[in-house]
Scaffold this motif. Structure first.
Motif, PDB file in Angstrom:
ATOM      1  N   LEU A 109      40.883  56.172  37.468  1.00 50.17           N
ATOM      2  CA  LEU A 109      40.563  55.221  36.407  1.00 50.17           C
ATOM      3  C   LEU A 109      39.622  54.115  36.886  1.00 50.17           C
ATOM      4  CD1 LEU A 109      44.018  54.904  34.617  1.00 50.17           C
ATOM      5  CD2 LEU A 109      41.929  55.958  33.716  1.00 50.17           C
ATOM      6  N   GLN A 110      39.490  53.961  38.199  1.00 49.95           N
ATOM      7  CA  GLN A 110      38.560  52.963  38.737  1.00 49.95           C
ATOM      8  C   GLN A 110      37.127  53.491  38.813  1.00 49.95           C
ATOM      9  OE1 GLN A 110      40.269  51.823  42.517  1.00 49.95           O
ATOM     10  NE2 GLN A 110      41.669  50.340  41.582  1.00 49.95           N
ATOM     11  N   LEU A 111      36.969  54.798  38.673  1.00 51.68           N
ATOM     12  CA  LEU A 111      35.615  55.354  38.700  1.00 51.68           C
ATOM     13  C   LEU A 111      34.822  54.822  37.509  1.00 51.68           C
ATOM     14  CD1 LEU A 111      36.488  59.070  39.558  1.00 51.68           C
ATOM     15  CD2 LEU A 111      35.206  57.496  41.026  1.00 51.68           C
ATOM     16  N   PRO A 112      33.555  54.511  37.701  1.00 57.40           N
ATOM     17  CA  PRO A 112      32.753  53.964  36.595  1.00 57.40           C
ATOM     18  C   PRO A 112      32.419  55.029  35.555  1.00 57.40           C
ATOM     19  CG  PRO A 112      31.399  54.279  38.555  1.00 57.40           C
ATOM     20  CD  PRO A 112      32.807  54.560  38.972  1.00 57.40           C
ATOM     21  N   SER A 113      32.297  54.611  34.324  1.00 59.88           N
ATOM     22  CA  SER A 113      31.907  55.532  33.261  1.00 59.88           C
ATOM     23  C   SER A 113      30.556  56.167  33.579  1.00 59.88           C
ATOM     24  CB  SER A 113      31.818  54.791  31.926  1.00 59.88           C
ATOM     25  OG  SER A 113      33.080  54.320  31.529  1.00 59.88           O
ATOM     26  N   HIS A 114      30.458  57.447  33.279  1.00 60.40           N
ATOM     27  CA  HIS A 114      29.224  58.219  33.466  1.00 60.40           C
ATOM     28  C   HIS A 114      28.830  58.378  34.934  1.00 60.40           C
ATOM     29  CE1 HIS A 114      28.836  58.042  29.149  1.00 60.40           C
ATOM     30  NE2 HIS A 114      28.891  56.720  29.186  1.00 60.40           N
ATOM     31  N   CYS A 115      29.800  58.220  35.837  1.00 62.18           N
ATOM     32  CA  CYS A 115      29.527  58.515  37.240  1.00 62.18           C
ATOM     33  C   CYS A 115      29.432  60.026  37.423  1.00 62.18           C
ATOM     34  CB  CYS A 115      30.614  57.934  38.134  1.00 62.18           C
ATOM     35  SG  CYS A 115      32.208  58.769  37.990  1.00 62.18           S
ATOM     36  N   PRO A 135      34.394  59.210  30.495  1.00 59.64           N
ATOM     37  CA  PRO A 135      33.198  60.054  30.452  1.00 59.64           C
ATOM     38  C   PRO A 135      32.516  60.113  31.821  1.00 59.64           C
ATOM     39  CG  PRO A 135      32.750  57.933  29.427  1.00 59.64           C
ATOM     40  CD  PRO A 135      34.214  57.947  29.758  1.00 59.64           C
ATOM     41  N   VAL A 136      32.333  61.310  32.342  1.00 61.45           N
ATOM     42  CA  VAL A 136      31.649  61.495  33.620  1.00 61.45           C
ATOM     43  C   VAL A 136      30.662  62.642  33.495  1.00 61.45           C
ATOM     44  CG1 VAL A 136      33.677  60.705  34.921  1.00 61.45           C
ATOM     45  CG2 VAL A 136      33.320  63.160  34.550  1.00 61.45           C
ATOM     46  N   GLU A 137      29.743  62.706  34.425  1.00 63.14           N
ATOM     47  CA  GLU A 137      28.824  63.848  34.516  1.00 63.14           C
ATOM     48  C   GLU A 137      29.346  64.773  35.613  1.00 63.14           C
ATOM     49  OE1 GLU A 137      24.210  64.986  35.744  1.00 63.14           O
ATOM     50  OE2 GLU A 137      24.806  62.874  35.555  1.00 63.14           O
ATOM     51  N   VAL A 145      31.191  71.631  48.393  1.00 58.80           N
ATOM     52  CA  VAL A 145      31.226  70.543  47.417  1.00 58.80           C
ATOM     53  C   VAL A 145      31.264  69.186  48.109  1.00 58.80           C
ATOM     54  CG1 VAL A 145      32.508  69.606  45.448  1.00 58.80           C
ATOM     55  CG2 VAL A 145      32.403  72.061  45.798  1.00 58.80           C
ATOM     56  N   GLU A 146      31.814  69.150  49.329  1.00 53.21           N
ATOM     57  CA  GLU A 146      31.925  67.886  50.066  1.00 53.21           C
ATOM     58  C   GLU A 146      30.569  67.209  50.286  1.00 53.21           C
ATOM     59  OE1 GLU A 146      35.241  70.589  50.856  1.00 53.21           O
ATOM     60  OE2 GLU A 146      33.087  70.799  51.185  1.00 53.21           O
ATOM     61  N   LEU A 147      29.493  68.002  50.241  1.00 53.42           N
ATOM     62  CA  LEU A 147      28.167  67.429  50.454  1.00 53.42           C
ATOM     63  C   LEU A 147      27.749  66.521  49.307  1.00 53.42           C
ATOM     64  CD1 LEU A 147      26.111  70.367  52.019  1.00 53.42           C
ATOM     65  CD2 LEU A 147      26.552  68.127  53.042  1.00 53.42           C
ATOM     66  N   GLY A 148      28.380  66.666  48.147  1.00 54.83           N
ATOM     67  CA  GLY A 148      28.027  65.817  47.008  1.00 54.83           C
ATOM     68  C   GLY A 148      28.117  64.344  47.352  1.00 54.83           C
ATOM     69  N   PRO A 149      29.297  63.846  47.742  1.00 49.61           N
ATOM     70  CA  PRO A 149      29.411  62.433  48.119  1.00 49.61           C
ATOM     71  C   PRO A 149      28.678  62.101  49.418  1.00 49.61           C
ATOM     72  CG  PRO A 149      31.546  63.356  47.528  1.00 49.61           C
ATOM     73  CD  PRO A 149      30.602  64.502  47.659  1.00 49.61           C
ATOM     74  N   ILE A 150      28.656  63.039  50.363  1.00 50.91           N
ATOM     75  CA  ILE A 150      28.004  62.774  51.649  1.00 50.91           C
ATOM     76  C   ILE A 150      26.522  62.462  51.458  1.00 50.91           C
ATOM     77  CG2 ILE A 150      27.269  63.853  53.820  1.00 50.91           C
ATOM     78  CD1 ILE A 150      29.940  65.332  53.850  1.00 50.91           C
ATOM     79  N   THR A 151      25.879  63.194  50.556  1.00 47.17           N
ATOM     80  CA  THR A 151      24.445  62.995  50.310  1.00 47.17           C
ATOM     81  C   THR A 151      24.180  61.921  49.266  1.00 47.17           C
ATOM     82  OG1 THR A 151      24.407  64.728  48.606  1.00 47.17           O
ATOM     83  CG2 THR A 151      23.932  65.395  50.878  1.00 47.17           C
ATOM     84  N   GLY A 152      25.238  61.416  48.644  1.00 45.04           N
ATOM     85  CA  GLY A 152      25.065  60.402  47.610  1.00 45.04           C
ATOM     86  C   GLY A 152      24.777  60.968  46.232  1.00 45.04           C
ATOM     87  N   MET A 153      24.861  62.288  46.078  1.00 44.78           N
ATOM     88  CA  MET A 153      24.599  62.903  44.777  1.00 44.78           C
ATOM     89  C   MET A 153      25.739  62.651  43.789  1.00 44.78           C
ATOM     90  SD  MET A 153      23.466  66.815  43.872  1.00 44.78           S
ATOM     91  CE  MET A 153      24.978  67.545  44.516  1.00 44.78           C
ATOM     92  N   SER A 154      26.964  62.497  44.331  1.00 42.08           N
ATOM     93  CA  SER A 154      28.105  62.258  43.448  1.00 42.08           C
ATOM     94  C   SER A 154      29.005  61.180  44.030  1.00 42.08           C
ATOM     95  CB  SER A 154      28.906  63.560  43.241  1.00 42.08           C
ATOM     96  OG  SER A 154      29.569  63.946  44.427  1.00 42.08           O
ATOM     97  N   ASP A 155      29.789  60.566  43.146  1.00 43.39           N
ATOM     98  CA  ASP A 155      30.741  59.542  43.580  1.00 43.39           C
ATOM     99  C   ASP A 155      32.061  60.157  44.029  1.00 43.39           C
ATOM    100  OD1 ASP A 155      29.395  56.880  42.700  1.00 43.39           O
ATOM    101  OD2 ASP A 155      29.190  58.193  40.962  1.00 43.39           O
ATOM    102  N   ALA A 156      32.344  61.358  43.533  1.00 45.69           N
ATOM    103  CA  ALA A 156      33.629  62.007  43.808  1.00 45.69           C
ATOM    104  C   ALA A 156      33.466  63.509  43.686  1.00 45.69           C
ATOM    105  CB  ALA A 156      34.697  61.505  42.836  1.00 45.69           C
TER     106      ALA A 156
END
Length: 215
Positions: A109-115, A135-137, A145-156
């Motif tokens: 719930l702390q994740l920002p909307s549309h993250c 709402p998220v993308e 999948v772990e590369l998503g946050p590592i590369t900054g492409m995703s927040d989670a």
């Protein structure tokens, strides 16, 4: 002839051992030198297809296999038209949300909307975030999948977790468990109702073994 869809990977050995307990031997699939994707049991009464985990319910739904072994995670993701008859009690894992260790977000719930959230389980991820009205993308990734946050492409990420070692090694931590998953016995509904190639009889045999192992 009764046909089984057996998944490659983590569920392979346990599925073959379960079938062996009812007199069917497909252990050739465990041989690293084996390149066959379809083998017939030595008794000649059944055959098995070696398929990707996510393809098991597809082969069962379309009737190329009457019986299959699939993780609950796969079934939730794909929502196939198959009958789930039995929790096989192996292949335990959990679907979880994870973020970088240094992330300020400690709960979903702390994740920002549309993250952005990376996952190979796109439908599971969307269903969860819809349930909490956030709402998220969701970015589909089918490799690491772990590369998503590592590369900054995703927040989670939303991904399967077993021991948590992969998350820890990549600087990620769980912040929420969506659901637990184990292997399930799935059958083609029509084949089961008509007992085609003794599907119902085989299901009864497998149920007896599983229930007696867990008792």
């Amino acid at each position: 002839m009764l046909t089984f869809a057996i998944p490659k990977g983590a569920l392979l050995k346990s599925s073959i051992n379960l079938l062996k307990s009812v007199g069917l031997d497909f252990s050739a699939f465990l041989d690293d030198s084996n390149r066959m994707l379809q083998i017939v049991d030595p008794t000649g009464s059944a055959k098995a297809l070696l398929v990707r985990t996510h393809d098991v319910p597809v082969y069962v739904e379309y009737g190329q296999a009457q019986v299959g072994f699939a993780g609950d995670d796969v079934l939730r993701e794909k929502q196939p038209r198959v009958a789930q008859l039995l929790d096989l009690k192996y292949g335990y894992c959990r679907m979880a949300i994870a973020v970088p260790k240094q992330s300020p977000y400690k709960t979903p719930l702390q994740l920002p909307s549309h993250c952005r959230v990376a996952s190979k389980f796109v439908n599971c991820a969307k269903a969860y975030f819809k349930s909490i009205d956030l709402p998220v993308e969701v970015i589909p990734l089918y490799g690491s999948v772990e590369l998503g946050p590592i590369t900054g492409m995703s927040d989670a990420i939303v991904d399967l977790v077993s021991t948590g070692k992969t998350l820890r090694e990549n600087g990620l931590v769980e912040i929420e468990e969506l659901f637990e998953s184990t292997a399930r016995l799935v059958v083609n509904p029509l084949s089961y109702r008509l007992n085609t190639d003794q599907v119902a009889t085989m299901v009864d045999k497998l149920r007896f073994v599983v229930e007696n192992q867990s008792s």
